[in-house]
Design an enzyme around this catalytic site. Structure first.
Site, PDB file in Angstrom:
ATOM      1  N   ILE A 476      12.194  38.321 -20.176  1.00  0.00           N
ATOM      2  CA  ILE A 476      12.832  37.567 -21.194  1.00  0.00           C
ATOM      3  C   ILE A 476      11.925  37.121 -21.898  1.00  0.00           C
ATOM      4  CG2 ILE A 476      15.638  37.441 -21.138  1.00  0.00           C
ATOM      5  CD1 ILE A 476      15.269  34.449 -20.493  1.00  0.00           C
ATOM      6  N   GLY A 477      10.001  36.641 -21.205  1.00  0.00           N
ATOM      7  CA  GLY A 477       9.196  36.501 -21.963  1.00  0.00           C
ATOM      8  C   GLY A 477       8.215  36.556 -21.125  1.00  0.00           C
ATOM      9  N   GLY A 480       1.463  32.138 -20.783  1.00  0.00           N
ATOM     10  CA  GLY A 480      -0.263  32.557 -19.669  1.00  0.00           C
ATOM     11  C   GLY A 480       0.414  32.361 -18.324  1.00  0.00           C
ATOM     12  N   GLY A 482       3.534  32.555 -16.468  1.00  0.00           N
ATOM     13  CA  GLY A 482       3.561  33.983 -15.787  1.00  0.00           C
ATOM     14  C   GLY A 482       4.937  34.518 -16.594  1.00  0.00           C
ATOM     15  N   LYS A 498      11.145  30.712 -13.768  1.00  0.00           N
ATOM     16  CA  LYS A 498       9.458  31.166 -14.306  1.00  0.00           C
ATOM     17  C   LYS A 498       8.678  31.498 -13.088  1.00  0.00           C
ATOM     18  CE  LYS A 498       7.234  30.117 -17.806  1.00  0.00           C
ATOM     19  NZ  LYS A 498       6.754  29.401 -18.889  1.00  0.00           N
ATOM     20  N   ASP A 611      -0.269  23.251 -25.028  1.00  0.00           N
ATOM     21  CA  ASP A 611      -0.166  24.794 -25.106  1.00  0.00           C
ATOM     22  C   ASP A 611       0.747  24.411 -26.124  1.00  0.00           C
ATOM     23  OD1 ASP A 611      -0.695  27.449 -25.750  1.00  0.00           O
ATOM     24  OD2 ASP A 611       0.537  28.079 -23.617  1.00  0.00           O
TER      25      ASP A 611
END
Ligand SMILES: *[C@@H]1O[C@H](CO)[C@@H](O)[C@H](O)[C@H]1NC(C)=O
Ligand SMILES: *[C@@H]1O[C@H](CO)[C@@H](O)[C@H](O)[C@H]1NC(C)=O
Ligand SMILES: *[C@@H]1O[C@H](CO)[C@@H](O)[C@H](O)[C@H]1NC(C)=O
Ligand SMILES: *[C@@H]1O[C@H](CO)[C@@H](O)[C@H](O)[C@H]1NC(C)=O
Ligand SMILES: *[C@@H]1O[C@H](CO)[C@@H](O)[C@H](O)[C@H]1NC(C)=O
Ligand SMILES: *[C@@H]1O[C@H](CO)[C@@H](O)[C@H](O)[C@H]1NC(C)=O
Ligand SMILES: *[C@@H]1O[C@H](CO)[C@@H](O)[C@H](O)[C@H]1NC(C)=O
Ligand SMILES: *[C@@H]1O[C@H](CO)[C@@H](O)[C@H](O)[C@H]1NC(C)=O
Ligand SMILES: *[C@@H]1O[C@H](CO)[C@@H](O)[C@H](O)[C@H]1NC(C)=O
Ligand SMILES: *[C@@H]1O[C@H](CO)[C@@H](O)[C@H](O)[C@H]1NC(C)=O
Ligand SMILES: *[C@@H]1O[C@H](CO)[C@@H](O)[C@H](O)[C@H]1NC(C)=O
Length: 791
Positions: A476-477, A480, A482, A498, A611
């Site tokens: 799903i994404g 930076g 992982g 993640k 971030d």
């Protein structure tokens, strides 16, 4: 008098906190025996452990009274960890002596020996563990307020004492000898050197720095909390575990009728409820108008009290609010009643005196305080409700925008409907919040997170996560840190997993960092539920946030260009996303600001996000924002630490001081990134997109352009997202939008020290501080190299 230079100030503060070791030259001794007996305070001798980690000797508690104790010589504070006679100090003529028959004695002024049971030895020695020994006698058998690493806690009696507080039977925290307010899951055995608090039932508590072998102590502090401290490299003590997270639930924190409120990291404060004032002892509160013959009620949201000391906690009875109220009015000794909105409508009548009052949303109840009908005070414990309204509204589902429609009329009607919906929602939001809060709490309970940091996040095996994510099939994404997969646990909870890249260090270190991340609770932070650390695999398990990230809503066209063709993104392309209206954009901005302010200012450790960008702001299905990826910068490979500043952050959101000078990241760099996000929320344009489209013109620097539009041309409407500019209604939205734009420009100041703190930013957005005119952001040069996290 000239102000003291700062270093001197700091020094004198340190001196106040510590005791004075004897000023004259100290004589270090390795043991005390009949040969160097007696030992007077004026001898200036200190007994040291072999590596001088610990020391023992006479400590003056005032100018001419001394107690004999053990302290940590290597702490800058010289923290006392054991004492023989702190409550019964002796004068300077007292001395420590060893008789020829092997009896150790320290006599008080009446001549009686305070050092009982220390017989049959010849030498008093201090071990490297901090243990004082004389024959069979050891200081570890009679701890005062502290136990050290590997020191067994004596069970079956009062283990530790501090002021009015005690740790009893190595399990229970007790106030005033009888009032238990916390119990460990079982008997605490000892504090291990690798950072576990070992329990009889093996359900050990884990310290935040678990794995490091440092000097630790478990101390019952004067505020009644049990904490573990680790000795830091600079001799300071860091809190790595504490029994009670909500300090206001410690009994006896405030006086009778007073209410305890948390002050973030600064502890607690006590105040009197409305209709009450401080009594002469300055600790308790009393009614301003004592008579209750004619009375009214003041509602205090989220405030809970217990009944007068000595009475049993009354049983709650299920009653409706009106009946509960009349029960109270019918009894002359009733001073208040509390009422739970959720579940069983619990009614509790409180008599005479109110004790242990505190404010916390976790109480899920309101206390109705009985005051004289001539009382004019109004309740000021209602603040929470307005906060909930702005941060997380009840679920509204936004209508999908008409496809490429230019019909203004339709858009306006959509927004108008929404606005009406929200007004309604405002009225109901208190209950909605309670429901929502209970949901979180239940979730937390399921995972044992309520006991954090002691309980720690859940540890998953690789096989469990492989099964949950269907062999890591549903991406799903990716970012930076992982790739993120969607999955479902056997208990049907939907999760986002993640899978981290470039994580260094061993499992223990990883565990310790993850524990810190899991400890951060905020409505606007993505909740971490667990982790997996097996061999080379490092994964984090988060709650799944259904709507995806903010950038997909702000910049829907980017997705068409993107090359990730996962199932999810295909689905998203088919169903167009709704346009976010002004109110929702405002609430997203405020929620994110509050979450970052929490990370910066209220967490035990300072946490920089490093971030912040729309891709890291996830939206719940009611558009409540959730910041993700916080704390991850701490997990990156140790060998990358040197170049870490290079790999963190995303171009376009990096603060100038950092891009140009490569200075270390400070909290103000997060503020800059947030300002950029805020500007994008208002304009609906990605800052890099803006740069591309306006490279030819003079003002290609986004913040500078926005500043000129707002402050020089005074045309706020020019910068608004054109897709919803039509629905912009001066009367309804001007204030919100203006606050967002002006706050953004303050955040985007070129010089870090000019930018407000994140706490201030949240206040600016709330409208509780005035926003003055900022300085115009200047152009700065963006290097054309690609930041690695974009690769
Ligand atoms: C303290 O001083 C006395 C006399 O000056 C001496 O005999 C004794 O050994 C000293 N004791 C210690 C522990 O230094
Ligand atoms: C201990 O004695 C020193 C010197 O006499 C004095 O300056 C200091 O204030 C005393 N400490 C305390 C805690 O009273
Ligand atoms: C010094 O020690 C005391 C406990 O003895 C503690 O409360 C205080 O916070 C410490 N100060 C520092 C700077 O560590
Ligand atoms: C002991 O204390 C008395 C006062 O209580 C003082 O006069 C005397 O000088 C002190 N002796 C030493 C050695 O400090
Ligand atoms: C302490 O008091 C006991 C009697 O209670 C006495 O025998 C002993 O000698 C005293 N010791 C010192 C060091 O004064
Ligand atoms: C600490 O407690 C554990 C568990 O009860 C026990 O195995 C260990 O021996 C204890 N260590 C010490 C130094 O008492
Ligand atoms: C503590 O009490 C329990 C039961 O009361 C007993 O079995 C145990 O031996 C006691 N432990 C110690 C160290 O006294
Ligand atoms: C401590 O243990 C004793 C018996 O071992 C028990 O009677 C007492 O209630 C316990 N105290 C607390 C506060 O748990
Ligand atoms: C904590 O205290 C410091 C200094 O007194 C203050 O600057 C800070 O704002 C306080 N923080 C909170 C959350 O109240
Ligand atoms: C309510 O008012 C009292 C008295 O003015 C004050 O001490 C207290 O801090 C206020 N509490 C809140 C939550 O504003
Ligand atoms: C009021 O409540 C107290 C405590 O429950 C009770 O003892 C008393 O009888 C009640 N008084 C009346 C008039 O009901």
């Amino acid at each position: 008098m000239a102000p003291l230079p700062v270093p001197i100030l700091i020094l004198s503060v340190l001196l106040l906190l510590s005791f004075h070791p004897p000023a004259k030259a100290q004589k270090l001794i390795n043991y005390f025996s009949a040969a160097n007996s007696p030992w007077f305070p004026s001898n200036n001798s200190i007994l040291v452990s072999p590596k001088q980690t610990f020391a023992a000797g006479f400590i003056n508690s005032s100018s001419d009274s001394y107690f004999f104790g053990v302290w940590v010589q290597q702490s800058s504070n010289k923290t006392v960890v054991w004492s023989l006679n702190r409550p019964r100090p002796v004068g300077n003529s007292s001395c420590l002596a060893i008789s020829p028959s092997g009896v150790l004695s320290l006599n008080d002024s009446s001549g009686s020996n305070l050092w009982k049971k220390a017989v049959g030895g010849s030498r008093l020695v201090l071990q490297e563990t901090g243990e004082l020994r004389f024959g069979k006698w050891t200081s570890f058998d009679s701890p005062t307020d502290t136990v050290l690493t590997n020191q067994p806690l004596p069970p079956n009696r009062t283990t530790l004492r501090s002021g009015n507080y005690q740790l009893v039977n190595a399990t229970s925290l007790v106030f005033n000898g009888a009032d238990t307010f916390w119990a460990a899951t079982d008997v605490i055995r000892n504090l291990s050197s690798d950072g576990h608090l070992l329990m009889d039932n093996a359900q050990n508590y884990i310290m935040a720095d678990m794995g490091l072998s440092v000097l630790r102590r478990l101390t019952l502090d004067v505020d009644g909390n049990l904490r573990v401290y680790s000795l830091g490299r600079h001799g300071q003590w860091d809190v790595v575990w504490q029994a009670i997270l909500e300090l206001c639930t410690i009994h006896g924190t405030c006086g009778v009728n007073a209410i305890c409120e948390p002050l973030g990291s600064n502890g607690t404060t006590c105040s009197c409820p409305p209709g009450y004032e401080k009594s002469s002892n300055l600790r308790d509160c009393q009614r301003k108008i004592p008579s209750l013959v004619q009375s009214q009620f003041l509602r205090l949201d989220f405030v809970s009290f217990r009944d007068r000391p000595g009475t049993d906690d009354p049983k709650p009875t299920p009653l409706n609010l009106e009946t509960c109220k009349s029960r109270c009015l019918d009894n002359a000794s009733c001073v208040a009643f509390s009422y739970k909105y959720t579940g069983q409508q619990d009614c509790v009548i409180l008599h005479n005196q109110l004790i242990d009052g505190y404010w916390s949303p976790a109480t899920e109840l309101a206390t109705f305080l009985r005051v004289s009908s001539s009382e004019t005070d109004v309740s000021n414990f209602t603040a929470m409700i307005s906060m909930i309204e702005t941060v997380c509204p009840v679920r509204v589902s936004l209508p999908v925008p008409p496809k490429a429609s230019k019909t203004t009329a339709r858009n306006v009607s959509i927004i108008a409907t929404l606005f009406t919906l929200e007004l309604l929602a405002g009225i109901l939001s208190f209950w909605a919040f309670l429901r929502k809060y209970s949901k979180y709490r239940d979730m937390a309970r399921t995972f044992g997170l309520e006991l954090l940091p002691g309980g720690g996040p859940k540890r998953f095996s690789y096989a469990e996560l492989k099964a949950a994510t269907n062999d890591f099939s549903n991406v799903i994404g990716s970012g930076g840190y992982g790739v993120v997969y969607k999955g479902q646990l056997p208990d049907r909870r939907v999760i986002a997993v993640k899978r981290l890249r470039n994580v260094g260090g061993g499992e223990a270190e990883f565990w310790a960092e993850v524990t810190i991340i899991a400890r951060m609770h905020h409505l606007n932070l993505v909740r971490m539920w667990g982790f997996c650390a097996e061999k080379e695999q490092r994964m984090l398990v988060y709650e799944y946030i259904p709507n995806g990230s903010l950038d997909k809503f702000l910049f829907p066209n980017e997705e068409v260009l993107g090359d990730d063709t996962t199932e999810e993104s295909k689905k998203r392309l088919i169903t167009p996303r709704p346009l976010l209206d002004w109110n929702i954009r405002y609430r997203i901005a405020l929620g994110v600001a509050r979450a970052i302010a929490y990370l910066h200012e209220e967490c035990l450790e300072w946490v920089l996000h490093c971030d912040i960008k729309p891709g890291n702001i996830l939206l719940e299905d009611d558009f409540c924002p959730k910041v993700s990826d916080f704390g991850l910068s701490k997990l990156t490979n140790k060998k990358d630490k040197v170049t870490m500043s290079r790999i963190r952050g995303t171009r376009g959101y990096l603060a100038p001081e950092w891009v140009i000078h490569r200075e270390p990241i400070t909290a103000k760099a997060d503020v800059y990134s947030f300002g950029m996000v805020l500007l994008e929320i208002v304009t609906g344009v990605r800052n890099s997109g803006f740069r591309r489209s306006s490279l030819e013109s003079e003002d290609w620097y986004f913040p500078k352009w926005a500043f000129e539009k707002v402050y020089m041309e005074r045309k706020v409407e020019d910068i608004l997202d054109s897709r919803i500019a039509d629905s912009y209604d001066d009367r309804m939205h001007f204030e919100l939008v203006e606050r967002m734009v002006k706050t953004a420009i303050w955040c985007l100041q070129d010089r870090a020290e000019m930018r407000p703190s994140m706490g201030k930013v949240a206040k600016m957005l709330e409208g509780t501080v005035e926003i003055t005119e900022p300085v115009r952001p200047a152009i700065f040069c963006v290097p054309e190299e690609k930041a690695p996290s974009e690769l």
